[in-house]
Design a protein around this motif. Structure first.
Motif, PDB file in Angstrom:
ATOM      1  N   ARG A 162       0.876  -1.098  -0.016  1.00 47.69           N
ATOM      2  CA  ARG A 162       0.002   0.023   0.027  1.00 47.69           C
ATOM      3  C   ARG A 162       1.005   1.281  -0.059  1.00 47.69           C
ATOM      4  NH1 ARG A 162      -5.326  -1.725   0.922  1.00 47.69           N
ATOM      5  NH2 ARG A 162      -5.922   0.294   0.651  1.00 47.69           N
ATOM      6  N   GLU A 163       0.321   2.528  -0.552  1.00 53.15           N
ATOM      7  CA  GLU A 163       1.043   3.697  -0.283  1.00 53.15           C
ATOM      8  C   GLU A 163       1.296   4.144   0.806  1.00 53.15           C
ATOM      9  OE1 GLU A 163      -0.635   6.140  -3.465  1.00 53.15           O
ATOM     10  OE2 GLU A 163      -0.844   4.624  -4.576  1.00 53.15           O
ATOM     11  N   VAL A 164       2.347   4.329   1.539  1.00 56.02           N
ATOM     12  CA  VAL A 164       2.392   4.640   2.882  1.00 56.02           C
ATOM     13  C   VAL A 164       2.315   5.945   2.962  1.00 56.02           C
ATOM     14  CG1 VAL A 164       3.556   2.733   3.924  1.00 56.02           C
ATOM     15  CG2 VAL A 164       5.010   4.520   2.787  1.00 56.02           C
ATOM     16  N   ASN A 165       2.447   6.884   1.775  1.00 50.28           N
ATOM     17  CA  ASN A 165       2.608   8.411   1.941  1.00 50.28           C
ATOM     18  C   ASN A 165       1.180   9.198   1.682  1.00 50.28           C
ATOM     19  OD1 ASN A 165       2.270   8.051  -0.619  1.00 50.28           O
ATOM     20  ND2 ASN A 165       4.481   8.519  -1.379  1.00 50.28           N
ATOM     21  N   THR A 166       0.154   8.309   1.586  1.00 52.81           N
ATOM     22  CA  THR A 166      -1.354   8.846   1.700  1.00 52.81           C
ATOM     23  C   THR A 166      -2.140   8.299   2.715  1.00 52.81           C
ATOM     24  OG1 THR A 166      -0.823   8.873  -0.766  1.00 52.81           O
ATOM     25  CG2 THR A 166      -3.136   9.443   0.183  1.00 52.81           C
ATOM     26  N   ILE A 167      -2.797   9.299   3.463  1.00 53.55           N
ATOM     27  CA  ILE A 167      -3.527   8.628   4.667  1.00 53.55           C
ATOM     28  C   ILE A 167      -5.127   9.143   4.412  1.00 53.55           C
ATOM     29  CG2 ILE A 167      -4.298   8.499   7.172  1.00 53.55           C
ATOM     30  CD1 ILE A 167      -1.321   8.584   7.893  1.00 53.55           C
ATOM     31  N   CYS A 168      -6.051   8.203   4.366  1.00 50.96           N
ATOM     32  CA  CYS A 168      -7.518   8.682   4.038  1.00 50.96           C
ATOM     33  C   CYS A 168      -8.052   8.558   5.325  1.00 50.96           C
ATOM     34  CB  CYS A 168      -8.329   7.700   3.255  1.00 50.96           C
ATOM     35  SG  CYS A 168      -9.763   7.965   2.517  1.00 50.96           S
ATOM     36  N   VAL A 169      -8.516   9.771   5.771  1.00 48.26           N
ATOM     37  CA  VAL A 169      -9.444   9.744   7.160  1.00 48.26           C
ATOM     38  C   VAL A 169     -10.881   9.477   7.052  1.00 48.26           C
ATOM     39  CG1 VAL A 169      -9.817  11.423   9.052  1.00 48.26           C
ATOM     40  CG2 VAL A 169      -7.380  11.441   8.084  1.00 48.26           C
ATOM     41  N   VAL A 170     -11.372   8.608   7.819  1.00 43.27           N
ATOM     42  CA  VAL A 170     -12.781   8.483   7.647  1.00 43.27           C
ATOM     43  C   VAL A 170     -13.416   8.656   9.162  1.00 43.27           C
ATOM     44  CG1 VAL A 170     -12.576   6.868   5.651  1.00 43.27           C
ATOM     45  CG2 VAL A 170     -12.389   5.781   7.950  1.00 43.27           C
ATOM     46  N   GLU A 171     -14.545   8.634   9.161  1.00 41.33           N
ATOM     47  CA  GLU A 171     -15.215   8.950  10.606  1.00 41.33           C
ATOM     48  C   GLU A 171     -15.575   7.586  11.328  1.00 41.33           C
ATOM     49  OE1 GLU A 171     -18.951  10.747   9.848  1.00 41.33           O
ATOM     50  OE2 GLU A 171     -18.261  12.289   8.678  1.00 41.33           O
ATOM     51  N   GLN A 172     -15.893   6.478  10.809  1.00 41.29           N
ATOM     52  CA  GLN A 172     -16.157   4.919  11.218  1.00 41.29           C
ATOM     53  C   GLN A 172     -15.285   3.957  10.534  1.00 41.29           C
ATOM     54  OE1 GLN A 172     -17.707   5.192  14.059  1.00 41.29           O
ATOM     55  NE2 GLN A 172     -18.767   7.323  14.003  1.00 41.29           N
ATOM     56  N   PRO A 173     -15.124   2.855  11.481  1.00 46.16           N
ATOM     57  CA  PRO A 173     -14.752   1.825  10.846  1.00 46.16           C
ATOM     58  C   PRO A 173     -15.303   1.292   9.612  1.00 46.16           C
ATOM     59  CG  PRO A 173     -14.695   1.598  13.205  1.00 46.16           C
ATOM     60  CD  PRO A 173     -15.448   2.846  12.878  1.00 46.16           C
ATOM     61  N   THR A 174     -16.879   1.412   9.564  1.00 49.66           N
ATOM     62  CA  THR A 174     -17.483   0.946   8.410  1.00 49.66           C
ATOM     63  C   THR A 174     -17.372   1.770   7.323  1.00 49.66           C
ATOM     64  OG1 THR A 174     -19.359   2.159   9.621  1.00 49.66           O
ATOM     65  CG2 THR A 174     -19.375  -0.113   9.823  1.00 49.66           C
ATOM     66  N   ASP A 175     -16.694   3.020   7.321  1.00 48.17           N
ATOM     67  CA  ASP A 175     -16.354   3.603   6.037  1.00 48.17           C
ATOM     68  C   ASP A 175     -15.374   3.301   5.338  1.00 48.17           C
ATOM     69  OD1 ASP A 175     -18.430   5.400   6.714  1.00 48.17           O
ATOM     70  OD2 ASP A 175     -17.193   6.849   7.927  1.00 48.17           O
ATOM     71  N   VAL A 176     -14.285   2.262   5.822  1.00 48.71           N
ATOM     72  CA  VAL A 176     -13.177   1.597   5.186  1.00 48.71           C
ATOM     73  C   VAL A 176     -13.348   0.864   4.241  1.00 48.71           C
ATOM     74  CG1 VAL A 176     -11.266   0.282   5.466  1.00 48.71           C
ATOM     75  CG2 VAL A 176     -11.750   2.088   7.379  1.00 48.71           C
TER      76      VAL A 176
END
Ligand SMILES: [Zn+2]
Length: 207
Positions: free
Chosen positions: A81-95
């Motif tokens: 996985r690309e370690v230089n990008t983080i996707c921020v979500v609200e809940q675990p169910t958003d992943v």
């Protein structure tokens, strides 16, 4: 004359079922009747599975996704996985909806909610310090993270959370982007289909 009511065990079952999200009094009663009539072992299986889930599942200390006791985190441990990008979500169910879109191959960070001053939910109630720690690594604070994508709800609280995170992260040289419109207003990520999510990711914009 005393009014007839269910035995205490049935009343307790109904009142527990009523605590589930989206379940009203009538639905809880119907579910209780079904459970009591079932002869397929539902009550026993369900009691065991509920107990095991509550005991064994916690949040990953790094990303906040569900972690099963004694196992590695499925999100953090995924190689390639690309370690230089983080996707921020609200809940675990958003992943999982984002994963299914196939449009993102970076890392995830679950906030555990969004800023909601009216409900007394401030930055310290969310996993913002943990996000900060992931971005700041090493004594000199150097980071492998170059972009943070905010995949938050398209409503007022999602907007407030996005602005807060942008103010926190942008001065540190991190590109902070947000999903483009295309997501239903006021809707959570779990209701969006894969195509809508893929387009929203593709059209994200800098804040
Ligand atoms: Zn993790």
């Amino acid at each position: 004359m005393q009014k007839i009511d269910y035995p205490p065990e049935v009343r307790a079952l109904v009142s527990q079922l009523k605590r589930l999200p989206g379940i009203g009094a009538r639905s809880a009663e119907r579910m209780a009747v079904w459970v009591l009539q079932d002869r397929g072992g539902f009550a026993e299986d369900c009691a065991r599975i509920l107990g095991e889930a509550a005991e064994r599942i916690s949040a990953c200390a790094t990303c906040g996704f569900y972690l099963s006791q004694g196992n590695a985190c499925a999100v953090c441990d995924a190689s390639g996985r690309e370690v230089n990008t983080i996707c921020v979500v609200e809940q675990p169910t958003d992943v999982l909806p984002l994963e299914r879109s196939g449009a993102f191959s970076g890392l995830y960070h679950v906030l555990g909610g969004r800023l909601a001053p009216l409900d007394n939910i401030g930055p310290e109630d969310l996993r913002i310090a943990e996000l900060d720690a992931r971005i700041t690594s090493g004594a000199s604070g150097e980071t492998a993270v170059r972009e943070v994508i905010l995949a938050l709800s398209a409503d007022v609280e999602g907007e407030a959370t996005a602005n807060y995170l942008a103010e926190l992260l942008s001065p540190r040289g991190i590109s902070v982007t947000r999903l483009a419109q295309g997501l239903p207003a006021g809707g959570g990520l779990e209701h969006a289909d894969a195509l809508t999510l893929a387009r929203a990711l593709g059209g994200r914009r800098a804040l």
